[in-house]
Scaffold this active site. Structure first.
Site, PDB file in Angstrom:
ATOM      1  NE  ARG A 112      -3.919   0.479   1.920  1.00 52.65           N
ATOM      2  CZ  ARG A 112      -5.159   0.578   2.397  1.00 52.65           C
ATOM      3  NH1 ARG A 112      -5.405   1.340   3.433  1.00 52.65           N
ATOM      4  NH2 ARG A 112      -6.140  -0.082   1.836  1.00 52.65           N
ATOM      5  CG  HIS A 139      -8.370   0.334  -3.136  1.00 53.83           C
ATOM      6  ND1 HIS A 139      -7.631  -0.793  -2.813  1.00 53.83           N
ATOM      7  CD2 HIS A 139      -9.037   0.685  -1.991  1.00 53.83           C
ATOM      8  CE1 HIS A 139      -7.844  -1.108  -1.551  1.00 53.83           C
ATOM      9  NE2 HIS A 139      -8.682  -0.239  -1.031  1.00 53.83           N
ATOM     10  CD  GLN A 142     -13.055  -1.374  -1.457  1.00 55.27           C
ATOM     11  OE1 GLN A 142     -12.303  -1.353  -0.499  1.00 55.27           O
ATOM     12  NE2 GLN A 142     -14.310  -1.798  -1.369  1.00 55.27           N
ATOM     13  CG  ASP A 234     -13.530   6.730  -1.114  1.00 51.77           C
ATOM     14  OD1 ASP A 234     -13.580   6.585   0.130  1.00 51.77           O
ATOM     15  OD2 ASP A 234     -12.462   6.668  -1.760  1.00 51.77           O
ATOM     16  CB  CYS A 274     -14.016   1.596  -0.396  1.00 54.19           C
ATOM     17  SG  CYS A 274     -13.593   3.320  -0.084  1.00 54.19           S
ATOM     18  NE  ARG A 302     -10.717  -5.055  -0.292  1.00 53.09           N
ATOM     19  CZ  ARG A 302      -9.915  -4.115   0.212  1.00 53.09           C
ATOM     20  NH1 ARG A 302     -10.436  -3.097   0.871  1.00 53.09           N
ATOM     21  NH2 ARG A 302      -8.598  -4.148   0.032  1.00 53.09           N
TER      22      ARG A 302
HETATM   23  N1   CP Z   1     -11.459  -0.061   2.005  1.00 54.07           N
HETATM   24  C1   CP Z   1     -10.199  -0.173   2.463  1.00 54.07           C
HETATM   25  O1   CP Z   1      -9.229  -0.335   1.705  1.00 54.07           O
HETATM   26  O2   CP Z   1     -10.105  -0.112   3.809  1.00 54.07           O
HETATM   27  P1   CP Z   1      -8.743  -0.004   4.642  1.00 54.07           P
HETATM   28  O3   CP Z   1      -8.111   1.323   4.308  1.00 54.07           O
HETATM   29  O4   CP Z   1      -9.158  -0.110   6.075  1.00 54.07           O
HETATM   30  O5   CP Z   1      -7.832  -1.129   4.238  1.00 54.07           O
HETATM   31  N1  NVA Z   2      -9.899   7.008  -1.300  1.00 47.46           N
HETATM   32  C1  NVA Z   2      -9.594   6.539   0.036  1.00 47.46           C
HETATM   33  C2  NVA Z   2      -9.821   5.070   0.134  1.00 47.46           C
HETATM   34  C3  NVA Z   2      -9.553   4.458   1.477  1.00 47.46           C
HETATM   35  C4  NVA Z   2      -9.802   2.979   1.498  1.00 47.46           C
HETATM   36  C5  NVA Z   2      -8.158   6.898   0.379  1.00 47.46           C
HETATM   37  O1  NVA Z   2      -7.275   6.707  -0.460  1.00 47.46           O
HETATM   38  O2  NVA Z   2      -7.932   7.395   1.480  1.00 47.46           O
END
Ligand code: CP
Ligand code: NVA
Length: 316
Positions: A112, A139, A142, A234, A274, A302
């Site tokens: 990540r 993502h 997701q 989101d 998400c 997920r």
């Molecule tokens: N939706 C998602 O990716 O959640 P987290 O940031 O908690 O992993």
């Molecule tokens: N768009 C959000 C998604 C979190 C799962 C972020 O990147 O913070």
């Protein structure tokens, strides 16, 4: 040996950094295998026996972290988590060196990152697959869970419409690209200046032209929601953009998903997010807590979608 009732097709790409690293066929296969794993998890309990995942995370996570860790364990393998919130990947030592350490010990690297370039760097130097667990741009894991959530409700996804209302961020990019791969129309509505990346929209539209999906960008959330089987939103401020929180609250004020907007969608439409969500901002408490809300199904999925992805990536 475990008895698996669903076929585990190998994925052609070495890495999954962007949704389109999976072909449309592979994307569908992830969803079908995800359904099978969800139905009979024990049948897949030894598929990744003795296989290990390295997890490098530059940002916080609940869902992604625990579902990858638990998923590896449920498949007979395991995962080791490396927190990179303090020193970013490539800071203490170059990503290319990290990749060439980790690939000696692990079967897959799940990362990540803030930058897509960091993922690409890891992938270029790693002899084992690298999986995007969220970057600033995409993502993909997701989106696989999201379309699995819709697939559970609709036998055939092709020709359905999803509305995405809000910021043109990583999640929006993946909802568009994976939607296009599956033949799902995506109506993306955002305030001016918060559009998805033009290059991503063009890529989704080009892919959609081959699968029959229409990817449309608009400013009116009501037009986007009309007839949609899923209304997705989101947070208005993604991780890394916190300095813009105040100005985004103003810019997105008319883009909240509320009961009035949900009423314009298809009769059995679901609300999608998400998570984590900010109630009172991008969604009302009423909508996220309503019967229509599928957010915890998405979160559950997920696990199943990623288990399917890992099996297909590490198959053979
Ligand atoms: N939706 C998602 O990716 O959640 P987290 O940031 O908690 O992993
Ligand atoms: N768009 C959000 C998604 C979190 C799962 C972020 O990147 O913070």
């Amino acid at each position: 040996m475990s008895q698996t009732h669903a076929e585990i097709h190998p994925i052609a790409s070495n890495h999954v950094l962007i949704d389109t690293d999976l072909t449309p066929d592979e994307t569908r296969q992830v969803l079908e295998l995800g359904l099978a794993v969800k139905r009979s998890p024990k049948d897949f309990g030894a598929v990744l026996r003795g296989r290990y995942a390295a997890m490098l995370f530059e940002k916080p996570s609940l869902r992604t972290r625990v579902t990858f860790e638990l998923g590896m364990k449920q498949l007979g393998g395991d995962a080791v988590f490396q927190d990179h919130k303090g020193d970013r990947i490539g800071e203490r030592e170059p990503a290319r060196d990290m990749a060439r350490n980790l690939d000696r010990w692990f079967d897959v690297i799940i990362a990540r990152t803030y930058s897509q370039d960091t993922l690409e760097d890891l992938a270029e130097w790693s002899s084992v697959p690298v999986v995007n667990a969220l970057s600033g741009m995409y993502h993909p894991c997701q989106a696989l869970a999201d379309y699995l959530t819709l697939r559970e409700r609709h036998e055939d996804l092709a020709g359905l419409t999803v509305a995405y209302v809000g910021d043109g961020n990583n999640v929006a990019h993946s909802v568009m690209l994976t939607g296009a791969a599956l033949g799902v129309n995506v109506n993306f509505a955002c305030p001016e200046g918060y559009e998805a990346e033009a290059e991503v929209i063009a890529r989704a539209q080009a892919l959609g032209a081959t699968t029959g999906a229409m990817i449309q960008v608009m400013n009116d959330p009501r037009a986007a929601a009309e007839g949609a089987v899923g209304v997705y939103t989101d947070v208005w401020t993604s991780m890394g953009w916190e300095r813009e929180t105040q100005e985004r609250r103003i810019a997105f004020a008319q883009y909240q998903v509320n009961s009035d907007l949900m009423a314009l969608a298809a009769p059995n439409a679901i609300f999608m997010h998400c998570l984590p969500a900010l109630r009172g901002e991008e969604v009302t408490d009423q909508v996220i807590e309503s019967e229509q809300s599928a957010v915890f199904d998405q979160a559950e999925n997920r696990l199943h979608a990623q288990k399917a992805l890992l099996m297909m990536l590490l198959a053979g």
